[in-house]
Design a protein around this motif. Structure first.
Motif, PDB file in Angstrom:
ATOM      1  N   ALA A   6       0.669  -1.033   0.255  1.00 22.48           N
ATOM      2  CA  ALA A   6       0.744   0.164  -0.404  1.00 22.48           C
ATOM      3  C   ALA A   6       0.968   1.202   0.231  1.00 22.48           C
ATOM      4  N   TYR A   7       0.173   2.041  -0.558  1.00 18.51           N
ATOM      5  CA  TYR A   7       1.260   3.753  -0.247  1.00 18.51           C
ATOM      6  C   TYR A   7       0.723   4.342   0.522  1.00 18.51           C
ATOM      7  N   THR A   8       1.353   5.339   0.907  1.00 21.93           N
ATOM      8  CA  THR A   8       0.662   6.708   1.617  1.00 21.93           C
ATOM      9  C   THR A   8       1.008   8.064   0.947  1.00 21.93           C
ATOM     10  N   VAL A   9      -0.192   8.526   0.178  1.00 18.22           N
ATOM     11  CA  VAL A   9      -0.165   9.183  -0.991  1.00 18.22           C
ATOM     12  C   VAL A   9       0.480  10.609  -0.085  1.00 18.22           C
ATOM     13  N   LEU A  10       1.428  11.596  -0.115  1.00 13.96           N
ATOM     14  CA  LEU A  10       1.719  12.332   0.534  1.00 13.96           C
ATOM     15  C   LEU A  10       1.666  13.659  -0.774  1.00 13.96           C
ATOM     16  N   GLN A  11       2.395  14.824  -0.764  1.00 16.15           N
ATOM     17  CA  GLN A  11       2.024  15.911  -1.312  1.00 16.15           C
ATOM     18  C   GLN A  11       2.415  15.707  -2.665  1.00 16.15           C
ATOM     19  N   GLU A  12       1.302  16.747  -4.057  1.00 16.45           N
ATOM     20  CA  GLU A  12       1.478  16.637  -4.953  1.00 16.45           C
ATOM     21  C   GLU A  12       3.717  17.839  -5.318  1.00 16.45           C
ATOM     22  N   LEU A  13       3.705  16.610  -6.463  1.00 15.83           N
ATOM     23  CA  LEU A  13       4.998  17.485  -6.868  1.00 15.83           C
ATOM     24  C   LEU A  13       4.997  18.090  -7.655  1.00 15.83           C
ATOM     25  N   GLY A  14       4.420  18.041  -8.756  1.00 12.16           N
ATOM     26  CA  GLY A  14       3.771  18.306  -9.665  1.00 12.16           C
ATOM     27  C   GLY A  14       3.241  18.501 -10.668  1.00 12.16           C
ATOM     28  N   SER A  15       3.003  18.774 -11.625  1.00 11.91           N
ATOM     29  CA  SER A  15       2.458  18.081 -12.430  1.00 11.91           C
ATOM     30  C   SER A  15       2.450  18.648 -14.229  1.00 11.91           C
ATOM     31  N   GLY A  16       2.015  17.795 -15.499  1.00 13.63           N
ATOM     32  CA  GLY A  16       2.364  18.349 -16.506  1.00 13.63           C
ATOM     33  C   GLY A  16       1.304  17.852 -16.645  1.00 13.63           C
ATOM     34  N   SER A  17       0.705  17.897 -18.405  1.00  9.14           N
ATOM     35  CA  SER A  17       0.110  16.950 -19.229  1.00  9.14           C
ATOM     36  C   SER A  17      -0.654  15.992 -19.232  1.00  9.14           C
ATOM     37  N   GLU A  26       5.827   4.046   0.425  1.00  5.83           N
ATOM     38  CA  GLU A  26       5.857   2.562   0.243  1.00  5.83           C
ATOM     39  C   GLU A  26       5.560   2.178   1.534  1.00  5.83           C
ATOM     40  N   ASN A  27       4.200   1.681   2.350  1.00  6.15           N
ATOM     41  CA  ASN A  27       3.926   1.601   3.075  1.00  6.15           C
ATOM     42  C   ASN A  27       4.532   0.134   4.046  1.00  6.15           C
ATOM     43  N   THR A  29       7.291  -0.461   2.971  1.00  9.02           N
ATOM     44  CA  THR A  29       9.422  -0.435   3.406  1.00  9.02           C
ATOM     45  C   THR A  29       9.425   0.658   4.094  1.00  9.02           C
ATOM     46  N   GLY A  30       8.381   1.708   4.203  1.00  3.99           N
ATOM     47  CA  GLY A  30       8.783   3.070   4.805  1.00  3.99           C
ATOM     48  C   GLY A  30       9.745   3.804   3.212  1.00  3.99           C
ATOM     49  N   GLU A  31       9.401   3.695   2.273  1.00  6.62           N
ATOM     50  CA  GLU A  31      10.473   4.095   1.075  1.00  6.62           C
ATOM     51  C   GLU A  31       9.910   5.280   0.537  1.00  6.62           C
ATOM     52  N   VAL A  32      10.043   6.421   0.482  1.00 13.66           N
ATOM     53  CA  VAL A  32       9.637   6.880  -0.491  1.00 13.66           C
ATOM     54  C   VAL A  32       9.753   6.671  -1.747  1.00 13.66           C
ATOM     55  N   VAL A  33       8.517   7.290  -2.514  1.00 12.13           N
ATOM     56  CA  VAL A  33       8.783   7.106  -3.857  1.00 12.13           C
ATOM     57  C   VAL A  33       8.000   8.540  -4.523  1.00 12.13           C
ATOM     58  N   ALA A  34       7.764   8.421  -6.103  1.00  8.99           N
ATOM     59  CA  ALA A  34       7.164   9.222  -6.501  1.00  8.99           C
ATOM     60  C   ALA A  34       6.351   8.590  -7.417  1.00  8.99           C
ATOM     61  N   ILE A  35       4.491   8.660  -7.299  1.00  8.54           N
ATOM     62  CA  ILE A  35       3.861   8.549  -7.969  1.00  8.54           C
ATOM     63  C   ILE A  35       3.829   8.985  -9.087  1.00  8.54           C
ATOM     64  N   LYS A 321     -19.308  11.294  -3.505  1.00  9.63           N
ATOM     65  CA  LYS A 321     -19.312  12.330  -3.892  1.00  9.63           C
ATOM     66  C   LYS A 321     -17.481  12.202  -3.521  1.00  9.63           C
ATOM     67  N   ARG A 322     -17.245  13.589  -3.933  1.00  8.80           N
ATOM     68  CA  ARG A 322     -15.438  13.481  -3.289  1.00  8.80           C
ATOM     69  C   ARG A 322     -14.836  13.794  -2.403  1.00  8.80           C
ATOM     70  N   ARG A 323     -14.451  12.467  -2.136  1.00 10.43           N
ATOM     71  CA  ARG A 323     -13.450  12.093  -0.104  1.00 10.43           C
ATOM     72  C   ARG A 323     -11.897  11.873  -0.580  1.00 10.43           C
ATOM     73  N   LYS A 324     -11.564  12.626   0.296  1.00  6.14           N
ATOM     74  CA  LYS A 324     -10.463  11.983   0.118  1.00  6.14           C
ATOM     75  C   LYS A 324      -9.631  11.542   1.260  1.00  6.14           C
ATOM     76  N   LEU A 325      -8.738  10.282   0.926  1.00  5.00           N
ATOM     77  CA  LEU A 325      -8.731   9.105   0.660  1.00  5.00           C
ATOM     78  C   LEU A 325      -6.769   9.175   1.708  1.00  5.00           C
ATOM     79  N   SER A 326      -6.656   9.052   2.913  1.00  5.23           N
ATOM     80  CA  SER A 326      -5.671   9.300   3.090  1.00  5.23           C
ATOM     81  C   SER A 326      -4.429   7.901   2.618  1.00  5.23           C
ATOM     82  N   VAL A 327      -4.944   6.460   2.483  1.00  3.16           N
ATOM     83  CA  VAL A 327      -4.399   5.277   2.600  1.00  3.16           C
ATOM     84  C   VAL A 327      -4.800   4.552   1.497  1.00  3.16           C
ATOM     85  N   ILE A 328      -4.497   4.240  -0.191  1.00  2.05           N
ATOM     86  CA  ILE A 328      -4.672   3.843  -0.410  1.00  2.05           C
ATOM     87  C   ILE A 328      -3.774   1.818  -0.893  1.00  2.05           C
TER      88      ILE A 328
END
Lengths: 604, 380
Positions: A6-17, A26-27, A29-35, A321-328
């Motif tokens: 499972a991944y815990t999604v944190l904040q946005e890093l950037g966006s593109g088209s 990554e829950n 391993t505790g490793e930080v990843v970019a998704i 409706k829109r919900r926020k979800l922390s752990v996916i």
């Protein structure tokens, strides 16, 4: 790999088209990843191309290339999990100012290692530029963004597809003469210049023009006593126009400039410099957190289900409706089989506040959140819009000089009525980009004249010429131009007037043309208006050969800094006030060209 | 590449395949890790011999010896069979080896002849192709196997072998490779081709998307073969296609398979298949439900199949019934269907055309004047 983790999604890093990139943990391993989230619904035909990108990525294993970890589907979003690099891209790091030679030497060496690896694997990156070079907080340098990378099945074979970002493109790529790994070396040379100067050569020129300049002009050089001899020579070695004489990555690793380069740790200075710079600036106080969109669309009136005598279609009850979800939770592919299912999975913990405190599991490691100040948190409203697919005729001012690789143009119909152009979407698209108030008011004398030239001169001329043209392809080209022109008329009659005026002036100043065409001021004969733009379009069309354009649409790496945009706006060939029209027209033509290519390669 | 020159005299070309075979048969047994390391080295050596390096050129004589050695040792089969067991780098090496070997022609061969290893596979060892397909069983081997397969599928005989693989085939026919194919015999559904449906719709995006790409190549590259195949195996194929792919819970599978269905149906070569497909009311129902899917791209792809039903001048009574039962709803629905596609002229035209067609249908079903040439084998 993605099973059961499972991944815990944190904040946005950037966006593109293509979508948005989030920082996540990554829950297991505790490793930080970019998704990277790619919204497949917003792209017409890209699934296969995305798969291509993933297959190139997933076969890379090198410390000099961002490591691919996994990818999976969640509804119509594709999540691509990548190694997280906290230092940001070199383009970000350039914001506080350009790099010094010592830093550049290290970066170039690491990039050469990366290229050496890719090239021996039979891969060409094809989009080397500062925006695609990422740094870790410890100073490691990695190549990123394989959206247009090519995998050769034969190591000695050549490609001739037209991809990349104009300013960084090698002459042989533009000329479609067939190119190989050496194309990346050229782009590396341009990137080195970008790092020392803050922008690539020709940055002030319109990217379309750059495509002509690069093959024609002598190769760019670093000149002046402020640069060391070795650096100047290194750049000159990379930028050899004849690709056969251009050295390989392996050979360049032996270059003096590279040999003398220091340790990667020295690059931490760049990361720190950026953090300080960010600190000194007022920036958005709230990072953008990941927000799960479960089902946002309102179902159509469900009483309208089809009547089949045998099969009963279960009506959908869709209230979520829109919900926020922390752990996916990621269990294979189908996270949500339906809205009901999705709803069941929600629980009270999923309140928006969950974001600010990381789940206990992941706390123990050193992955504690720190505002990644090196990473831009600018609200990328504009980029977001890019992915919503509604961008008729929208010229992208970021083109080339920042992250974007190729801008998106929507097709415009062959129908040349004003009504079509003045539909809301269209107007919004154009006016938004030109930073002008919405709506077109005909107030000035020029704009009245502009409207008049359209109705009295341009439109009838187009009609007449169209009627006289029998060749289907020519007719189509003509009707497209007419269409584009009518768009200009609808939005900027003043500019239209200026354009005509300038064209007539030009014609008159050329002795040969003026004797043949429009000798009298104010009159304009059939065909004249097309002369200039057509020439361009025709020339560009000669160079078409591009099955990869589609993937270009997704290429817009990370954040587009606002100040960059401002800078661009001041440059010639970008948007001079009062000159938007010319750029717009050029953009339209360029867009046509892209469309032409796309049509030619519909299957790719 | 240093080991090519520096070490003790290496085994010669002929020994490499032998050596690889010995190692590959032992990677699963005791001491497998060591063998697998040795194998990795052997494969790398073979790769360099085949493709050269940026510094060294290849020698056709050496390659010829290597390729014939590999045929003799049946190494292609062993590599395909064990692909997923190989370490990361070796899988990539194996992929490169396959690509080169299956393309290699001796310098004196006529330009029209098939590459020697490929013709060996096609005529006497089709199991190599089957095992390559089975590469989709494992995430590790999917990409490598898929890449090789798609290259091989450029040859129609390779496509035919995969399509017509069937364990029910008599062993003697199976061993005859291409010559053992009987196009008019219906498939049992147990051949390797039919596994693609589940490979496409299993969990992993990487595997599923790659398998789909290969599946698409299989069904679109060689039109005559496919038209014949689909005609013979119409029910089996579309039952699988509808149940597994069109109804898949995976967005990607669903969207891609609707699109592919449209491509298959609208291909001229598949005219008989198309008329048979749009004859069935069941198929129309699936399609109409796609129009109401909540995802716009699914609706859009669904539209391109739906239009075939409506445009068909010889609609079956079943199809007419469904359309007539829903006529008012359809008309209303289509008016506003994907309204924001204002720039897609072709779509707008087609939508208008469908509206007109539906509006002008006679109020009660009329027996069509023409029935599909390809009568379905099992009436339902």
């Amino acid at each position: 790999m993605s099973d059961g983790s499972a991944y815990t999604v944190l904040q946005e890093l950037g966006s593109g088209s293509f979508g948005v990139v989030y920082k996540a943990i990554e829950n297991s391993t505790g490793e930080v990843v970019a998704i990277k989230h790619i919204d497949l619904e917003s792209s017409e035909d890209d699934i296969q191309e995305i798969q291509q990108e993933i297959s190139v990525l997933s076969t890379c294993a090198s410390p000099f290339v961002t490591q691919y970890k996994a990818s999976f589907l969640r509804g119509h979003k594709l999540w691509i999990v990548m190694e997280y690099l906290g230092g940001g891209s070199c383009l970000d790091l350039l914001k506080p100012g350009s790099f010094n030679e010592a830093h550049i030497a290290i970066i170039c060496r690491e990039l050469l290692f990366g290229l050496e690896y890719l090239h021996q694997e039979g891969k060409i990156h094809r989009d080397i530029k500062a925006a695609n070079v990422l740094l870790s907080t410890t100073g490691k340098v990695k190549l990123a963004d394989f959206g247009v990378a090519a995998q050769l099945t034969n190591i000695k074979s050549q490609r001739n597809t037209f991809v990349g970002t104009p300013f960084w493109m090698a002459p042989e790529v533009i000329q479609q003469a067939g190119y190989d790994f050496k194309a990346d070396i050229w782009s590396l040379g341009i990137t080195a210049m970008e790092l020392i100067n803050g922008e690539p050569p020709n940055a002030s020129t319109h990217p379309m023009k750059v495509l002509f300049l690069i093959p024609k002009q002598p190769a760019p050089r670093l000149e002046g006593s402020q640069y060391s001899k070795d650096f100047k020579d290194f750049v000159a070695q990379c930028l050899v126009k004849d690709c056969d004489r251009r050295p390989s990555a392996k050979e360049l690793l032996k270059h003096k400039f590279i040999q003398k380069a220091g340790k990667v740790e020295a690059l931490q200075e760049l990361v720190e410099r950026k953090q300080e710079w960010d600190g000194g600036k007022s920036r958005p106080s709230h990072p953008k957190f990941y927000e799960e969109t479960l089902r946002t669309m309102a179902p159509k009136q469900d009483p309208e289900e089809w009547v089949f005598d045998t099969v009963k279609v279960v009506p959908r009850k869709n209230t979520t409706k829109r919900r926020k979800l922390s752990v996916i939770h990621v269990n294979g592919q189908n996270i949500y089989d339906g809205p009901e299912d999705a709803f069941k999975r929600l629980d009270l913990k999923d309140s928006p506040l969950e974001y600010s405190s990381p789940p206990p599991v992941t706390m123990k490691k050193s992955t504690v959140r720190r505002q990644p100040s090196a990473v831009q948190l600018i609200t990328p409203v504009k980029q977001r819009q890019a992915s919503t697919q509604k961008r008729p005729l929208q010229p992208d001012l970021n083109f080339g000089n920042s992250g974007s690789t190729v801008r998106v143009f929507r097709r415009v119909s062959d129908n040349s009525t004003l009504a079509q152009v003045s539909n809301d979407d269209n107007l919004e698209g154009v006016t938004r980009d030109e930073n002008r108030p919405p709506g077109v008011e005909i107030s000035t004398k020029e704009s009245v004249l502009g409207r008049r030239t359209f109705s009295k001169v341009v439109d009838p001329s187009f009609q007449e010429l169209h009627a006289q043209t029998s060749n289907q392809a020519k007719r189509e080209a003509l009707s497209r131009l007419a269409d584009a022109w009518s768009a200009l008329d609808a939005i900027d009659p003043e500019g239209e007037y200026q354009l005509l005026k300038l064209m007539i002036d030009r014609v008159q100043s050329d002795s040969k043309l003026s004797s043949l065409l429009a000798p009298e001021k104010g009159s304009l004969k059939d065909g004249t208006p097309q002369v200039t733009p057509r020439k361009n379009a025709g020339k560009l069309i000669l160079a078409q050969n591009n099955p990869h354009l589609q993937s270009h649409r997704r290429r817009q790496s990370t954040v587009q800094p606002d100040e960059h945009r401002e800078k661009l706006a001041n440059l010639p060939g970008q948007a001079h006030s009062g000159m938007e029209h010319t750029k717009q027209l050029a953009d339209v033509l360029y867009g046509r060209w892209l469309d032409g290519l796309r049509n030619k390669w519909p299957a790719v | 590449m240093s080991f090519l020159f520096n070490r003790r005299p290496r085994t010669n070309t002929v020994d490499l395949p032998k050596q690889a075979k010995e190692q590959i048969t032992k990677i699963n047994g005791p001491g497998g890790a060591v063998k697998s390391e040795e194998l990795a080295k052997t494969l790398t050596q073979m790769k360099f011999m085949l493709q050269g390096t940026q510094e060294t050129e290849t020698s056709p004589e050496q390659i010829f010896a290597l390729v014939t050695g590999m045929i003799h040792e049946d190494l292609l089969y062993l590599l395909a069979l064990n692909l997923y067991r190989l370490p990361f780098e070796s899988r990539k090496d194996a992929q490169v080896i396959f690509s080169y070997v299956l393309r290699f022609k001796p310098p004196n061969a006529s330009p029209k002849s098939d590459p020697i290893a490929l013709s060996h596979v096609i005529n006497s060892r089709p199991q190599v192709l089957v095992e390559l397909c089975n590469g989709y069983e494992h995430k590790e081997s999917a990409t490598a196997a898929g890449t090789v397969l798609r290259e091989v599928l450029k040859h129609d005989s390779a496509a035919a072998l995969i399509l017509y693989d069937d364990p029910n085939k008599s062993p003697e026919n199976a061993a005859r490779g291409l010559n053992g194919i009987q196009v008019d015999v219906r498939q049992s559904g147990k051949g390797v081709f039919w596994n693609f449906f589940s490979w496409i719709d299993q969990g992993s995006f990487e595997v599923g998307a790659d398998a789909f790409t290969t599946f698409r190549e299989l069904l679109t590259k060689h039109k005559q073969i496919v038209a014949q195949y689909l005609s013979t195996n119409f029910d089996l194929f579309f039952d699988n296609y509808n149940d597994i792919l069109m109804k898949s819970s995976s967005y990607v599978t669903k969207r891609q398979s609707i699109k592919l269905l449209g491509e298959i149906l609208l291909d001229r070569a598949n005219y008989a298949v198309m008329t048979a497909y749009v004859d069935r009311g069941e198929h129309l129902k699936i399609c109409m439900n796609l129009l109401r899917d909540e995802r716009k791209m699914v609706q859009y792809e669904g539209f391109h199949v739906f239009k075939v039903f409506v445009a068909n001048p010889h609609k079956s009574v079943a199809v007419q019934k469904i359309l007539l039962n829903n006529r008012d709803k359809l008309l209303k629905f289509l008016q506003h269907f994907l309204e924001d596609r204002t720039e897609d002229e072709q779509f707008i035209d087609e939508r208008e055309f469908l509206i007109k067609q539906i509006r002008n249908m006679p109020p009660t079903p009329v027996e069509p004047t023409q029935k599909p040439a390809l009568l379905s084998q099992q009436p339902r």
